[in-house]
Design an enzyme around this catalytic site. Structure first.
Site, PDB file in Angstrom:
ATOM      1  N   ASN A  13       0.571  -1.210   0.006  1.00 20.06           N
ATOM      2  CA  ASN A  13      -0.070  -0.072  -0.116  1.00 20.06           C
ATOM      3  C   ASN A  13       0.865   1.178  -0.047  1.00 20.06           C
ATOM      4  OD1 ASN A  13      -2.571   1.402   0.124  1.00 20.06           O
ATOM      5  ND2 ASN A  13      -3.199   0.219   1.538  1.00 20.06           N
ATOM      6  N   HIS A  23      23.441   1.831  11.821  1.00 22.15           N
ATOM      7  CA  HIS A  23      24.634   2.589  11.850  1.00 22.15           C
ATOM      8  C   HIS A  23      25.419   1.948  13.426  1.00 22.15           C
ATOM      9  CE1 HIS A  23      24.206   5.487   8.884  1.00 22.15           C
ATOM     10  NE2 HIS A  23      23.154   5.611   9.328  1.00 22.15           N
ATOM     11  N   THR A  76      10.974  -5.789  16.835  1.00 21.91           N
ATOM     12  CA  THR A  76      12.411  -5.467  17.096  1.00 21.91           C
ATOM     13  C   THR A  76      12.904  -6.956  17.318  1.00 21.91           C
ATOM     14  OG1 THR A  76      12.002  -5.664  19.516  1.00 21.91           O
ATOM     15  CG2 THR A  76      12.038  -3.299  18.477  1.00 21.91           C
ATOM     16  N   LYS A  77      12.062  -7.994  17.090  1.00 22.09           N
ATOM     17  CA  LYS A  77      12.506  -9.402  17.273  1.00 22.09           C
ATOM     18  C   LYS A  77      11.638 -10.211  16.480  1.00 22.09           C
ATOM     19  CE  LYS A  77      10.405 -10.506  21.450  1.00 22.09           C
ATOM     20  NZ  LYS A  77      10.676 -10.740  22.989  1.00 22.09           N
ATOM     21  N   ARG A  79       4.976  -7.629  20.753  1.00 17.65           N
ATOM     22  CA  ARG A  79       4.962  -8.719  21.534  1.00 17.65           C
ATOM     23  C   ARG A  79       3.775  -9.596  21.029  1.00 17.65           C
ATOM     24  NH1 ARG A  79       2.337  -4.972  23.783  1.00 17.65           N
ATOM     25  NH2 ARG A  79       0.256  -5.208  25.195  1.00 17.65           N
TER      26      ARG A  79
END
Length: 189
Positions: A89, A119, A167-168, A182
């Site tokens: 989209n 970075h 993030t995981k 989560r």
């Protein structure tokens, strides 16, 4: 520096030192990506033309079943792999130097961000870049304004709720929400 050499380094996950020949090559290829996305986002195009421009951008064929609603942005383009029957989209941004693979039958919502490059956190090496691939399995639904960070894998049939920051890794068939994302339940619950 040829694209093949650059992709080998990126796909091996090797650090790209700031101002190195690799870093300079990435910037050269970024100019091509900016040119193509400028054309893609500069006005209306029929779906076939959108796929043609997307194929130029990623440097490989794009299946006729893929749908992209511009605007779309990437600062590299050459390390994106797309499956079939994907819908992307408007407003999606993909930073693909580290590699971004999107499986068949995925839905990607408005303003999603997929990043595969970081970075260095050390201020003395901040210009260095560290690639890490993002892998999105088959039949994944990515909601609007989702951000997926470098090195994350999303399993088949997973759902990422709107505005979550992933993030995981998210397992297959899971529904993930929030920041950081989560898992709250399975799609089969």
């Amino acid at each position: 520096m040829e694209l093949v050499e650059l992709l080998e380094e990126l796909n091996a996950g090797r650090r790209i030192p700031g101002n190195s020949p690799l870093h300079q090559a990435m910037h050269r290829y970024s100019q091509e990506a900016l040119r193509i996305t400028g054309e893609l986002n500069g006005g209306y195009h029929e779906p076939e033309r959108v796929r043609e421009l997307l194929a130029q951008l990623i440097g490989k064929p794009v299946d006729d079943s893929v749908t992209l609603f511009p605007p779309f942005n990437t600062d590299f383009g050459k390390n994106i792999t797309l499956g079939k029957r994907i819908f992307i989209n408007a407003g999606c941004k993909i930073q693909d130097q580290g590699g971004v693979s999107i499986g068949d039958d995925c839905l990607i919502g408005h303003n999603a961000v997929i990043a595969s490059l970081n970075h260095d956190v050390d201020p003395g090496r901040r210009a260095d870049m560290i690639p890490a691939p993002v892998t999105i399995g088959r039949n994944v639904w990515i909601g609007a304004n989702v951000t997926i960070l470098p090195g994350v894998s999303i399993g088949d049939d997973a759902v990422l709720a709107a505005a979550c920051v992933v993030t995981k890794d998210v397992p297959a068939g899971a529904i993930a929400v929030g920041t950081p994302a989560r898992v709250v339940r399975s799609v089969s619950d």
